[in-house]
Design a protein around this motif. Structure first.
Motif, PDB file in Angstrom:
ATOM      1  N   GLU A 157      -2.639  10.771  -2.177  1.00 10.96           N
ATOM      2  CA  GLU A 157      -2.200   9.712  -1.272  1.00 10.96           C
ATOM      3  C   GLU A 157      -3.385   9.166  -0.488  1.00 10.96           C
ATOM      4  OE1 GLU A 157      -0.073  10.994   2.406  1.00 10.96           O
ATOM      5  OE2 GLU A 157       0.070  12.919   1.335  1.00 10.96           O
ATOM      6  N   ASP A 158      -3.151   7.966   0.100  1.00  7.37           N
ATOM      7  CA  ASP A 158      -4.216   7.267   0.836  1.00  7.37           C
ATOM      8  C   ASP A 158      -5.424   7.068  -0.069  1.00  7.37           C
ATOM      9  OD1 ASP A 158      -2.584   7.252   3.050  1.00  7.37           O
ATOM     10  OD2 ASP A 158      -3.478   9.050   3.915  1.00  7.37           O
ATOM     11  N   CYS A 159      -5.208   6.369  -1.188  1.00  4.80           N
ATOM     12  CA  CYS A 159      -6.273   6.100  -2.155  1.00  4.80           C
ATOM     13  C   CYS A 159      -6.525   4.596  -2.218  1.00  4.80           C
ATOM     14  CB  CYS A 159      -5.877   6.594  -3.544  1.00  4.80           C
ATOM     15  SG  CYS A 159      -5.492   8.352  -3.617  1.00  4.80           S
ATOM     16  N   GLY A 160      -7.801   4.194  -2.165  1.00 11.20           N
ATOM     17  CA  GLY A 160      -8.132   2.780  -2.230  1.00 11.20           C
ATOM     18  C   GLY A 160      -9.470   2.522  -2.885  1.00 11.20           C
ATOM     19  N   GLY A 189      -9.799   4.781   1.399  1.00  5.94           N
ATOM     20  CA  GLY A 189      -8.553   5.513   1.239  1.00  5.94           C
ATOM     21  C   GLY A 189      -7.677   5.305   2.445  1.00  5.94           C
ATOM     22  N   GLY A 240      -2.931   7.231  -7.940  1.00  7.03           N
ATOM     23  CA  GLY A 240      -2.412   8.069  -6.879  1.00  7.03           C
ATOM     24  C   GLY A 240      -1.030   8.540  -7.228  1.00  7.03           C
ATOM     25  N   MET A 300       0.706   5.268  -0.422  1.00 15.95           N
ATOM     26  CA  MET A 300      -0.407   4.510   0.151  1.00 15.95           C
ATOM     27  C   MET A 300      -1.565   4.403  -0.839  1.00 15.95           C
ATOM     28  SD  MET A 300       0.729   3.510   2.992  1.00 15.95           S
ATOM     29  CE  MET A 300       1.920   3.881   4.268  1.00 15.95           C
ATOM     30  N   ILE A 301      -1.288   3.636  -1.904  1.00 14.59           N
ATOM     31  CA  ILE A 301      -2.293   3.414  -2.946  1.00 14.59           C
ATOM     32  C   ILE A 301      -2.580   1.915  -3.016  1.00 14.59           C
ATOM     33  CG2 ILE A 301      -2.914   3.878  -5.335  1.00 14.59           C
ATOM     34  CD1 ILE A 301      -2.023   6.373  -3.763  1.00 14.59           C
ATOM     35  N   GLY A 348      -5.931   2.144   0.686  1.00 13.14           N
ATOM     36  CA  GLY A 348      -4.649   2.818   0.778  1.00 13.14           C
ATOM     37  C   GLY A 348      -3.980   2.444   2.083  1.00 13.14           C
ATOM     38  N   GLY A 369       0.450   3.978  -9.006  1.00 11.21           N
ATOM     39  CA  GLY A 369       0.874   4.658  -7.794  1.00 11.21           C
ATOM     40  C   GLY A 369       2.014   5.619  -8.013  1.00 11.21           C
ATOM     41  N   THR A 390       2.581   1.140  -3.082  1.00 10.78           N
ATOM     42  CA  THR A 390       1.476   0.845  -4.000  1.00 10.78           C
ATOM     43  C   THR A 390       1.280  -0.659  -4.041  1.00 10.78           C
ATOM     44  OG1 THR A 390       1.986   2.780  -5.353  1.00 10.78           O
ATOM     45  CG2 THR A 390       0.648   1.068  -6.373  1.00 10.78           C
ATOM     46  N   GLY A 436      -2.101  -0.640   0.247  1.00  6.84           N
ATOM     47  CA  GLY A 436      -0.839   0.084   0.167  1.00  6.84           C
ATOM     48  C   GLY A 436      -0.071  -0.030   1.463  1.00  6.84           C
TER      49      GLY A 436
END
Length: 781
Positions: free
Chosen positions: A571-574, A578, A598, A602-603, A608, A623, A628, A633
């Protein structure tokens, strides 16, 4: 085998006569005297004194050992000691021997040994004392007179079988007369002689001195005594300072505090080494490994070198021939007998506080392998400057606070430094350049070695506070088993305000358990600009939160950055950040081209969690259950576009995955979801204005009637640049976006133009960086 030769004859009365002073040659001594039993003195009845020799002749064999042969000692009857001993040259000195004359032969071997032992016991540093002291020998005048009276005897007797004395007025030539000459025993110590036998290669007594001339700022060397002509004077490195002269100086050589050594060579090849220690200057010069160790030992003895500039004037090699490098993996393996380096400033109370300038030289073969803290070329630095030095072909393994250049630096500056060796810490704060920092400036540094640790692990700096970071890059893989892992820095913060980070890139692959970034794991209170990442960011642990191409999580601003690396986590990936729902970055003028995966929530292609504007995504996004999106995200977006395809189980949007504000944006990517809340722009029907998505790209809950999310045809979308805002958009004049509108800052080469506002980057025209931009200073070096 080389036979030793005699070098000096000395009279043991405190007045030393040099070679040949008595008219005795080396050959005479070796060939005629040694081995003869007696001298026959005419005109003296029964006056046949015995020469006693204790001469350890010797030779050197091919193994560098001495073969020591004790010659026969003549007494009444026969007494021979044919002993042969073998000793290492460096542990025993057999260069001294005694020779003396007795009027009455000694009774037996025991008497000879007693005499020798008594000679050895007397106070004489040169060797055996020849004979005992006569009646008048304590009187300097009488002894000199005795020598003068019998100098002719010495000159003519030694080496001859008989002496024929001419008649004199005082001693008429009457054979057998009792007064023909004084009895030998009346003038004991007649030829008190010490024979010094040396190897023919032994150093002649050259004397000289060296001193610092403050006016000329150079060291001057003078030969104050020599037997033979001086051929050369050399410095420590073997450079010729003068030839055929007894004086020399260091010319334009840089001189500072330290010990300087010189060698004087005469025409027979004999050498004399002299040295001088310079103190009180503001410079300390390091030309070689020996001096580097001396400098280290001084720091570790309590000299902080505060106010002193240390200058390295040559490349330095450690552990030559004692390590191997795997050409395929780059792994460095050191032999068991390799010498381990002790860090400069090894203890918390022993810190380096000066300035170290490597003058663009390197130190190769640094090896440390112990579970201690503060490991590196330097251990701890305080208010120090370290610049222009590279650590190459090394391996540093420790507990925590480990760095190639310095384990820990506080309120210092590190400039133009690099590391290519592997660095590993069992715990936290491990970096290719610095393990831990306190309010430090780092500029123009790079790492290409593999960096491993538990947490706070980075290609340049593991963790700590920074005042500024710029013009740095990492090529090596960075691996952590916990959180705060980054290609450039694991976890950094600014103690006040938003500090500057600019002109950065990472190519190495980054692995962690969470809060992991292509460039920074966590960065707090920083303005990050002109930065890119192409390394993969992968998190396999149970935490798996906060992964980004540029930053895992933190707060501040991010401008003019891009990512090409794969981002993989939970989670929290960008693509850029992130992020975290509570604290995050404001992002502008950025793009992502890497694929993002992810598994939970929160992608986003850009973040994220975060707020994005004037940015775009072209990477594929996969996601999980919640939030996503092609851009963010969770967070707002303005003047953004997404052209990447999206796949998730629910809460999916082309631009935004929540209900946050989205305006003046568009999406063309295919959006697939198995759940509800899916939209061409946003997952929710709130806070949307002037947004468009391509018809047919949403496979679930697509609607032409949702406010602010209008589906349009491809031709309509290509004409929307003015509708979206002419100050932020323009037509695809470079044909780089399939005819769809592009952002006003875009050019035909976003790779370099986006991050080159201050011309810090140049194009990789020779393909040495995979086609990705190079920092200008890399080319200028």
């Amino acid at each position: 085998m080389q036979i030793g030769q005699p070098a000096y004859i000395m009279l043991n009365d405190g007045y030393y006569k040099s070679e040949l002073a008595q008219g005795i040659t080396n050959d005479q001594l070796m060939e005629n005297v040694v081995g003869n039993d007696a001298l026959v003195v005419p005109n003296v009845p029964n006056n046949n004194p015995t020469i006693y020799t204790y001469i350890p002749r010797f030779a050197y064999n091919n193994q560098g050992e001495i073969l020591y042969i004790k010659q026969g000692c003549t007494v009444a009857g026969t007494y021979t000691i044919p002993e042969i001993f073998t000793y290492k040259t460096e542990t025993r000195d057999f260069s001294l021997a005694g020779i003396w004359v007795e009027y009455t032969p000694l009774a037996n071997a025991s008497a000879v040994n007693t005499k020798i032992n008594n000679m050895q016991g007397e106070n004489n540093q040169y060797g055996f004392i020849a004979n005992t002291i006569g009646v008048n020998a304590n009187s300097e005048t009488s002894y000199k007179t005795m020598i003068e009276t019998y100098n002719q005897y010495i000159a003519n007797t030694v080496g001859n079988d008989a002496l024929v004395a001419p008649p004199t007025e005082e001693y008429p030539n009457t054979v057998g007369a009792s007064n023909a000459r004084p009895q030998i025993n009346d003038i004991a110590n007649l030829n008190r002689t010490i024979l010094k036998i040396t190897n023919s290669n032994q150093i002649e007594p050259i004397k000289g001195n060296a001193y610092y001339d403050q006016t000329e700022e150079k060291i001057k060397i003078e030969v104050t005594y020599r037997t033979n002509s001086i051929v050369k004077i050399l410095d420590k490195m073997g450079n010729i300072l003068s030839e055929n002269s007894t004086v020399a100086d260091t010319g334009n050589e840089l001189i500072g505090n330290g010990i300087y050594r010189y060698t004087i060579i005469d025409n027979l090849g004999n050498m004399k080494q002299i040295s001088t220690k310079i103190e009180g200057l503001k410079k300390y010069i390091i030309p070689d490994l020996e001096t580097l160790k001396e400098f280290r030992d001084e720091v570790n003895a309590g000299n902080s070198f505060e106010g002193v500039t240390v200058i390295q004037t040559a490349d330095i090699q450690m552990n030559y021939g004692k390590y191997t490098i795997n050409k395929e993996t780059g792994e460095i393996t050191f032999a068991e007998d390799a010498e381990q380096w002790i860090s400069i400033g090894k203890d918390y109370n022993l810190r380096f506080k000066g300035s170290y300038n490597g003058e663009n030289h390197t130190i190769k073969g640094v090896y440390i392998n112990n579970m201690d803290v503060y490991q590196g070329l330097f251990g701890i630095c305080d208010n120090a400057i370290i610049e222009n030095i590279g650590i190459e072909e090394g391996c540093i393994i420790g507990k925590n606070t480990i760095g190639g250049i310095s384990g820990f630096i506080n309120m210092g500056t590190i400039n133009n430094c690099h590391n290519t060796g592997n660095i590993k810490g069992e715990e936290s704060h491990v970096g290719g350049i610095v393990g831990n920092s306190g309010d430090t400036v780092i500029n123009k540094c790079y790492n290409s070695g593999r960096i491993e640790g538990e947490s706070y692990v980075g290609g340049i700096v593991g963790g700590g506070s920074l005042i500024e970071l710029g013009n740095c890059y990492n090529l090596g893989d960075v691996y952590g088993i916990n959180q705060s892992i980054g290609g450039i820095a694991g976890d950094i913060s600014a103690n006040s305000g938003n500090r500057k980070i600019s002109n950065i890139y990472n190519i190495g692959n980054i692995t962690g358990d969470g809060i992991t970034g292509g460039c920074f794991g966590r960065a707090t209170r920083f303005n990050i600009s002109n930065t890119y990442n192409i390394g993969d960011v992968v998190v396999n642990g149970t935490y798996a939160k906060g992964m980004g191409g540029i930053v895992g999580e933190g707060n501040g601003t991010i401008n003019n950055c891009y990512n090409y690396g794969k981002i993989e986590g939970k989670e929290d990936c960008g693509g850029i950040v992130g992020g975290d729902i509570s604290v995050t970055f404001t992002i502008s003028n950025c793009y992502n081209a890497g694929n993002i995966e992810g598994s939970y929530m929160m992608i986003g292609g850009i973040a994220g969690c975060g707020n994005a504007n004037n940015s775009y995504n072209i990477g594929k996004i996969q996601g999980g259950t919640y939030h996503t999106a092609g851009i963010v995200g969770g967070g707002s977006a303005d003047y953004c576009y997404n052209r990447g395809n999206l796949l998730a189980t629910g809460y999916v949007g082309g631009i935004n995955g929540t209900s946050a504000k989205v305006s003046n944006s568009y999406s063309t990517g295919n959006i697939k979801s198995n759940g509800s809340y899916t939209g061409g722009i946003s997952a929710y029907n709130k806070n949307k204005s002037n947004n468009y998505f391509l018809q047919g790209t949403v496979n679930n809950k697509e609607s032409n009637e949702i406010t602010g999310q209008k589906p349009v045809t491809e031709e309509e979308l290509k004409q929307l640049s003015r509708t979206l805002g002419i100050e932020n958009w323009k037509d695809d004049i470079y044909n780089i976006n399939d005819g769809f509108p592009i952002l006003s800052w875009q050019t035909d080469n976003d790779k370099i133009n986006l991050i080159n506002g201050d011309n810090a980057f140049v194009e990789d025209t020779e393909g040495i960086n995979g086609g990705y931009p190079l920092l200008a200073w890399q080319v200028e070096r």
